[in-house]
Motif scaffolding. Structure first.
Motif, short mmCIF file in Angstrom:
data_model
loop_
_atom_site.label_atom_id
_atom_site.label_comp_id
_atom_site.label_asym_id
_atom_site.label_seq_id
_atom_site.Cartn_x
_atom_site.Cartn_y
_atom_site.Cartn_z
N LYS A 1 0.80 -1.28 0.15
CA LYS A 1 0.02 -0.04 0.08
C LYS A 1 0.86 1.26 0.04
O LYS A 1 0.62 2.24 -0.70
CB LYS A 1 -1.02 0.05 1.36
CG LYS A 1 -2.26 -1.09 1.29
CD LYS A 1 -3.13 -0.86 2.19
CE LYS A 1 -4.19 -1.81 2.17
NZ LYS A 1 -5.02 -1.73 3.29
N SER A 2 1.82 1.18 0.99
CA SER A 2 2.72 2.21 0.89
C SER A 2 3.43 2.61 -0.38
O SER A 2 3.65 3.66 -0.88
CB SER A 2 3.74 2.19 1.99
OG SER A 2 4.45 1.00 2.05
N MET A 3 4.12 1.59 -0.93
CA MET A 3 4.80 1.56 -2.25
C MET A 3 3.94 2.11 -3.18
O MET A 3 4.32 2.71 -4.39
CB MET A 3 5.27 0.17 -2.74
CG MET A 3 6.49 -0.26 -1.55
SD MET A 3 7.24 -1.77 -2.10
CE MET A 3 7.83 -1.30 -3.55
N GLU A 4 2.24 1.59 -3.52
CA GLU A 4 1.50 1.89 -4.49
C GLU A 4 1.19 3.52 -4.33
O GLU A 4 1.13 4.22 -5.40
CB GLU A 4 0.12 1.02 -3.92
CG GLU A 4 -0.69 1.57 -5.01
CD GLU A 4 -2.22 0.72 -4.94
OE1 GLU A 4 -2.96 0.94 -5.64
OE2 GLU A 4 -2.20 -0.04 -4.10
N GLU A 5 1.18 3.91 -2.91
CA GLU A 5 1.08 5.43 -2.72
C GLU A 5 2.41 6.21 -3.33
O GLU A 5 2.06 7.13 -4.12
CB GLU A 5 1.01 5.69 -1.35
CG GLU A 5 -0.26 5.27 -0.66
CD GLU A 5 -0.32 5.44 0.85
OE1 GLU A 5 -1.39 5.20 1.51
OE2 GLU A 5 0.55 6.28 1.32
N VAL A 6 3.55 5.54 -3.31
CA VAL A 6 4.68 6.04 -3.71
C VAL A 6 4.54 6.26 -5.21
O VAL A 6 4.82 7.21 -6.15
CB VAL A 6 5.85 5.44 -3.25
CG1 VAL A 6 7.03 6.04 -3.82
CG2 VAL A 6 5.97 5.68 -1.64
N TRP A 7 4.21 4.93 -6.01
CA TRP A 7 4.09 4.86 -7.30
C TRP A 7 2.95 5.88 -7.90
O TRP A 7 3.40 6.26 -8.87
CB TRP A 7 3.69 3.51 -7.72
CG TRP A 7 4.98 2.49 -7.37
CD1 TRP A 7 5.79 2.71 -7.08
CD2 TRP A 7 4.91 1.06 -7.25
NE1 TRP A 7 7.03 1.52 -6.80
CE2 TRP A 7 5.97 0.43 -7.13
CE3 TRP A 7 3.42 0.16 -7.38
CZ2 TRP A 7 6.23 -0.78 -6.95
CZ3 TRP A 7 4.19 -1.10 -6.99
CH2 TRP A 7 5.26 -1.70 -6.75
N GLN A 8 1.94 5.97 -7.25
CA GLN A 8 0.94 6.69 -7.61
C GLN A 8 1.32 8.16 -7.81
O GLN A 8 1.20 8.98 -8.62
CB GLN A 8 -0.34 6.58 -6.84
CG GLN A 8 -1.10 5.47 -6.99
CD GLN A 8 -2.48 5.17 -6.12
OE1 GLN A 8 -2.57 6.09 -5.35
NE2 GLN A 8 -3.14 4.20 -6.09
#
Length: 832
Positions: free
Chosen positions: A670-677
């Motif tokens: 989730k945290s990485m997804e936020e970074v990716w987004q």
């Protein structure tokens, strides 16, 4: 009773016979410290011990027995201090025997010699040597109201010394008995269920029988009467009282002999005590008095000089009255008692106190005039008789069992039997009559109630409603016991020898069978109960252990969660730090590369010859090689994209293989997804900005081209014509396009690296190389979806960039047709 008669052994031993063993054990086994404290010597240096010329016994180790005595004293809780006091009293008795006297005047008066014997005695009992000398050599008498001190002769002093030694030993014996009884609490608990053993000395008859044999044989007469009473009188009376047929058995009664001893005032003991009270009485006068008063008794016969004969149940015994009065009196003068009372040691004080408590009331008469009234005690014969009557009262209140010991020979040799001697003893003891009564009588007897209760369950028929007598008779008939082998009395059943054994055997076998059945049944019940308890315990244990395990698991889970959170924070910090370092390094590298690119491209930029006009904008001419370089980079990016797509297909196949194996790691993704987004939004915003910039620059360039159409042909760097080159502002769209291409390439590398690291991490989680609480399968699917989304978006942006670059290339096509290629010439010029 034994110490009353045998304490004379302390001061006088027969030839070849030892005194009390404790004296020899003390001299042989006392430790060095105790020997020095008591000033002990060898046994042959003490007068009381060496007079018999017998110092040891074959096979007896006196030193070892002394240690056994000490251990026995420890067991009965006699303290170490009291033990030392006991040994001190024994040593004092030995040293008293060595005290000697010397004559001091013509009347044969004596006083004790002041040697080591007297000093040691005084030291051991805790008195002054002068007081001891005075007590042994003088005697105080009271005449009227005056006290007179009388000096003693040698014989009187020796008697006083020996009396003191015997009194100390007798007092020590009584004190030890009292201490043992206190330790064992004898007579305080369970006295109604006690078992007592009486080991009495047997009938004695020697060539010379003294006062000790006189008392011993008197005790045996009394015990024989008790034996006769129980085995003859009472048993036959019980037969008659219960109404069974019985022929009375005659036996010899020794009541006449007991009357000879106990009759008052003309019995042996009464006359002995009477003669002992007279100061002038002697053994000779005592013998004459016996002959004078008892010659008419059939059990008594006077002999010549000082002897007399008594017809005992075991035979006639002749006694020598020598020493009878002295041993019976056993006088210890008041001076000796006072000396013991004044000692510093506690044992002599206790002995004196017991002596005073046992003394009789003061008497009047010749004894009072002799000065011995205050110290007169009960005579030995009186004490012996009193203790014997106490013993008989206790025996009468109990159920006695007798063991008669027979002397096999007169030579004290083993394995030798004299038939005549043994037969005489059997007749004298009444054993033959006992055997005759046992053979003709009914030794086994049992009340009806007890018999019915004990054997009633053996009946084949139920006899619960019948009385005990009927049940008893039914039992006898059932087991076919012959009528002559038993008799039924009023209250008891009488059986001959061996008849009750049949019933006992049957009863034991029946009870054994019952007990076996009961044991099997109880064992079954116990096992069943045990299994139930075991199951219950196992259930309780399972609940308890489960609850304990759940609590422990909750604690471990909390710790694990805390560890994961800490790891997440630390890894996040490390990742942020690494990302920041990489970003900073990338920026530095990008700035260097961009600066180098700008510096390299700045050489292809030319200006018009001459000074430009003030109203003409600065135009920058860009060579066609710049666009070719951009196209080459785009083609290279497309080739790299195709390679990455092929690698992506391979990675996709690998992801498909592990797709069903991954789980949990949602929080991190989730945290990485936020970074990716965020990165995607940043890329999209950058691309939109680039598009807007390209559109604005295109419109400006088209407007400038329409205005300066005629001027464009005026000057050219390659032909020398007056073709006008665009001003420096026309370089901005191309620089922006190059920057967009660089960012797309950089984004492609970063995204490839991120997706590769994530895929590698999930593979390591699934294979167990990395421990993480996530679902690799689910995270892999999410990673795949994100990758597909990014790929589509990236392809779209790449196509848009290509369109923009193609537009830029078409606008510069006219110039390429007229003139030489700007990019090629410049590049060739630069590289050449």
């Amino acid at each position: 009773m034994a110490v009353l008669l045998e304490k004379s052994r302390v001061v006088q031993c027969a030839e070849g016979e030892r005194s009390y063993h404790i004296f020899y054990q003390l001299c042989a086994g006392a430790p060095r410290a105790l020997r020095e404290k008591l000033n002990l010597k060898d046994v042959d240096e003490y007068k009381y011990l060496k007079q018999s010329n017998c110092y040891s016994i074959t096979g007896v180790n006196d030193a070892e027995h002394f240690h056994i005595v000490k251990e026995a004293l420890d067991i009965v809780h006699v303290s170490k201090e009291d033990q030392e006091s006991v040994f001190a009293m024994l040593a004092a008795v030995l040293w008293l025997g060595n005290v000697s006297f010397t004559i001091i005047d013509n009347e044969n008066h004596v006083e004790a010699v002041q040697d080591e014997s007297l000093i040691n005695v005084a030291k051991l009992i805790g008195c002054d040597a002068a007081d001891l000398n005075l007590a042994l050599s003088t005697r105080k008498m009271r005449v009227g109201s005056d006290n007179i001190v009388q000096k003693l002769t040698l014989s009187q002093a020796v008697e006083t010394r020996d009396a003191l030694a015997k009194s100390i030993y007798a007092g020590l014996f009584e004190w030890l008995v009292e201490q043992i009884n206190k330790s064992l609490a004898v007579g305080k608990r369970l006295t109604g269920r006690s078992i007592s053993i009486l080991d009495i000395y047997g009938f004695e008859s020697f060539d010379r029988n003294s006062f000790e044999q006189f008392c011993i044989n008197y005790a045996n007469e009394r015990l024989q009467q008790h034996f006769n009473r129980h085995l003859f009188k009472l048993e036959q009376e019980e037969y008659i009282q219960d109404g069974i047929d019985w022929a009375k058995v005659d036996f010899d009664d020794n009541q006449d002999c007991l009357h000879l001893f106990e009759k008052k005032p003309l019995g042996l003991l009464s006359l002995l005590n009477e003669e002992s009270t007279f100061p002038n009485g002697t053994d000779y006068t005592f013998a004459n008095k016996l002959k004078q008063h008892l010659n008419s008794n059939p059990c008594f016969k006077g002999e010549r000089e000082k002897a007399f004969t008594v017809s005992h149940f075991a035979g006639e015994v002749t006694y020598d009255t020598t020493g009878f009065l002295e041993k019976n009196r056993d006088l210890l003068h008041l001076d000796s008692i006072q000396l013991l009372s004044s000692c510093s040691c506690h044992l002599p004080k206790a002995f004196a106190s017991n002596m005073l408590n046992q003394s009789e009331k003061p008497v009047v008469g010749p004894l009072h005039k002799a000065g011995g009234a205050d110290s007169q005690k009960l005579s030995v014969a009186t004490k012996f008789k009193g203790q014997l009557f106490q013993l008989m009262q206790r025996l009468e209140s109990t159920t006695p069992h007798f063991i008669r010991c027979i002397k096999p020979n007169n030579f004290q040799s083993p394995g030798s039997y004299e038939q005549g001697l043994m037969l005489q003893q059997l007749r004298c003891c009444g054993v033959l009559e006992v055997v005759r009564i046992s053979r003709s009588g009914y030794p086994t007897r049992m009340p009806h109630q007890k018999f019915a209760k004990r054997y009633g369950f053996l009946l084949l028929e139920n006899a619960a409603s019948q009385d005990s007598l009927s049940v008893s008779v039914a039992i006898l008939h059932q087991f076919n016991i012959l009528p002559e082998m038993y008799q039924v009395g009023y209250t008891k059943l009488f059986f001959r020898t061996g008849q009750i054994g049949i019933l006992e055997d049957t009863r034991n076998r029946t009870l054994h069978g019952i007990l076996r059945v009961q044991s099997c049944f109880r064992g079954h019940q116990a096992r069943r109960h045990f299994k139930e308890l075991q199951r219950g315990i196992a259930t309780i244990q399972s609940f308890v252990r489960g609850d304990k395990t759940r609590k422990e698991y909750a604690v471990l889970l909390q710790r694990h969660t805390a560890a994961v959170i800490i790891q997440k924070q630390i890894k996040g910090m490390n990742a942020k730090k690494t990302f920041k370092n990489i970003r900073d390094a990338s920026i530095v590298i990008q700035s260097a590369i961009r600066g180098w690119s700008v510096r390299r491209c700045s050489g292809d930029i030319g200006f018009k010859s001459g000074v430009p006009k003030a109203d003409e904008p600065d135009e920058v001419l860009v060579k066609s090689s710049f666009l070719a370089e951009l196209q080459r980079r785009v083609l290279k990016a497309e080739a790299a994209l195709r390679e990455k797509e092929e690698e992506n297909d391979i990675l996709h196949q690998r992801l498909l293989q592990y797709e069903n194996r991954w789980s949990e790691y949602e929080l991190k993704m989730k945290s990485m997804e936020e970074v990716w987004q965020k990165q995607m939004r940043s890329l999209q915003s950058s691309l939109s900005i680039a598009k807007k910039s390209l559109a604005v620059d295109e419109s400006e360039r088209s407007s400038d081209a329409s205005i300066n159409t005629s001027d464009d042909r005026e000057y050219c760097w390659d032909t020398g014509n007056n073709l006008k080159v665009p001003e420096s502002n026309s370089l901005r769209p191309m620089s922006t396009g190059l920057s967009v291409i660089s960012r797309l390439a950089e984004e492609f590398e970063q995204r490839s690296q991120v997706f590769g690291d994530d895929a590698k991490f999930l593979v390591e989680v699934k294979s167990g190389q990395v421990d993480a609480s996530l679902n690799p399968d689910r995270e892999l699917r999410r990673l795949k979806q994100m990758f597909e989304t990014w790929k589509k978006d990236y392809a779209t942006r790449l196509r848009e960039t290509k369109v923009v670059l193609n537009k830029l290339g078409s606008e510069d096509g006219a110039l390429d047709k007229v003139k030489k290629k700007f990019w090629g010439r410049r590049n060739s010029t630069r590289y050449n």
